[in-house]
Scaffold this active site. Structure first.
Site, mmCIF file in Angstrom:
data_model
loop_
_atom_site.group_PDB
_atom_site.id
_atom_site.type_symbol
_atom_site.label_atom_id
_atom_site.label_comp_id
_atom_site.label_asym_id
_atom_site.label_seq_id
_atom_site.Cartn_x
_atom_site.Cartn_y
_atom_site.Cartn_z
ATOM 1 N N HIS A 85 42.572 50.455 38.850
ATOM 2 C CA HIS A 85 41.336 51.006 38.912
ATOM 3 C C HIS A 85 41.378 52.442 38.804
ATOM 4 C CE1 HIS A 85 42.184 47.345 41.804
ATOM 5 N NE2 HIS A 85 41.089 46.793 41.011
ATOM 6 N N GLU A 137 37.245 52.076 41.662
ATOM 7 C CA GLU A 137 37.076 52.614 40.453
ATOM 8 C C GLU A 137 36.333 53.834 40.515
ATOM 9 O OE1 GLU A 137 35.344 51.702 35.981
ATOM 10 O OE2 GLU A 137 36.176 49.981 37.077
ATOM 11 N N SER A 234 36.880 41.758 44.155
ATOM 12 C CA SER A 234 36.921 41.868 42.452
ATOM 13 C C SER A 234 35.494 42.080 41.903
ATOM 14 C CB SER A 234 37.806 40.681 41.978
ATOM 15 O OG SER A 234 37.408 40.673 40.579
ATOM 16 N N SER A 235 35.066 43.423 41.650
ATOM 17 C CA SER A 235 33.741 43.440 41.138
ATOM 18 C C SER A 235 33.420 42.403 40.022
ATOM 19 C CB SER A 235 33.529 44.991 40.685
ATOM 20 O OG SER A 235 32.384 44.996 40.150
ATOM 21 N N ASN A 236 34.343 42.370 38.984
ATOM 22 C CA ASN A 236 34.116 41.511 37.961
ATOM 23 C C ASN A 236 34.114 40.130 37.982
ATOM 24 O OD1 ASN A 236 36.638 39.850 36.382
ATOM 25 N ND2 ASN A 236 37.299 41.766 37.320
#
EC number: 1.17.7.4
Length: 318
Positions: A85, A137, A234-236
């Site tokens: 990240h 990130e 997990s963002s994605n």
């Protein structure tokens, strides 16, 4: 009278998204940890989860990786790896000051955003950064530039509420794992309010995030249920479940097959399955096996893109 399902299990059409699962940045990060353990011997320390997936992290722990949240938890004389990240500039600087050997597993597409941020600040622009507060990130990208030179934008409403001194030179950048549609709406709002804003040369949302969302868009309208394999941080992966729900499909984010409840399948004859960029294919097959315990499966891969991206390893491990 014949039973409606002579084999005892009702049929289930299973649409599996492709691409799904590991992206090139995750592949590279995991390989960096594995190669570092081979080269230096265990233990090798990793600051923050190398990628957001418990199964992957536990597998690397078993091989000799020790995961810590902060650099001061790393003892002297051992190598340390920074997660995919990205980290603020101060972290490798502190590692070097302590004489630690460090390896940077930051995804090259995140590093690209870091370099863009530096260039925009050098050009005298204030950056509007589209992202999620507290995500590693975002923290890493903010840590590339001086305090106060970047403003976080999470929503279209944030843009409307933004007040800046007249004539402030502006640029915008974004986190790599956001919703493609949400980000497009925020960018449109920024450009409408600040017509002179400088855009990045290329899309900041990474190819893997875009491709996995597009694959869900192709599958979800055909399904009554979508399962997304991924971690809750997990963002994605979270975005994949959101994409399905916005298309009117029930969606659940799961980490392992054991989380699936049989009642979820009631009234479902077509089910979509995908995995976030940090989830290995092993977990996809685990979910398929679990579904096969309850239903007679017919599997179909739905291919919406081919991915051939490969990233180089750090020179210390190449």
């Amino acid at each position: 009278m014949n039973a409606p399902f002579p084999h005892g299990k009702p049929p289930l059409r299973l649409l599996i998204a492709a691409p799904r699962g590991f992206c090139a940045g995750v592949d590279r990060a995991i390989e960096i940890v594995e190669r570092a353990i081979d080269r230096y011997g265990a233990p090798v320390y990793v600051r923050h989860e190398i990628v957001h997936n418990r199964f992957v992290v536990d597998g690397l722990k078993a091989k000799g990786a020790i995961f810590v949240e902060e650099l001061d938890e790393v003892p002297d004389g051992v190598p340390v790896i920074f997660s995919a990240h990205g980290v603020p500039k101060a972290v490798p600087a502190a590692a070097s000051a302590r004489g630690l050997e460090w390896l940077d597993a930051t995804c090259p597409l995140v590093s690209k955003v870091h370099r863009q941020a530096e260039r925009q600040i050098e050009a005298g622009r204030h950056i509007l950064f589209i992202g999620h507060d507290g995500h590693p990130e975002v923290i890493g990208t903010f840590g590339q530039v001086p305090d106060g030179t970047m403003t976080l934008i999470e929503t279209v409403e944030d843009v409307a509420a933004l007040e800046l001194p007249e004539g402030t030179p502006l640029a915008f950048l974004s986190q790599t794992t956001l919703s493609v549609d949400d980000t497009a709406a925020i960018i449109a709002a920024i450009q409408a309010k600040f017509p002179q804003v400088t855009a990045p040369k290329a899309e900041d949302i990474c190819y893997a995030t875009s491709n996995r969302q597009a694959a869900v868009k192709a599958i979800a309208p055909q399904c009554q249920l979508m399962l997304v394999i991924g971690a809750p941080n997990s963002s994605n992966s979270l975005r994949l479940a959101e994409v399905a729900e916005r298309l009117g499909t029930r969606a659940f984010l799961i980490q392992r097959a054991s989380e699936i409840e049989p009642e979820w399948l009631e009234g479902v004859d077509t089910l979509g399955l995908t995995a976030g960029a940090s989830a290995p294919e092993t977990l996809v097959r685990e979910v398929v096996a679990r579904l096969g315990e309850w239903r007679e499966l017919s599997e179909e891969q739905v291919v919406t893109a081919e991915e051939r991206m490969v990233f180089k390893l750090p020179r210390q491990l190449a």
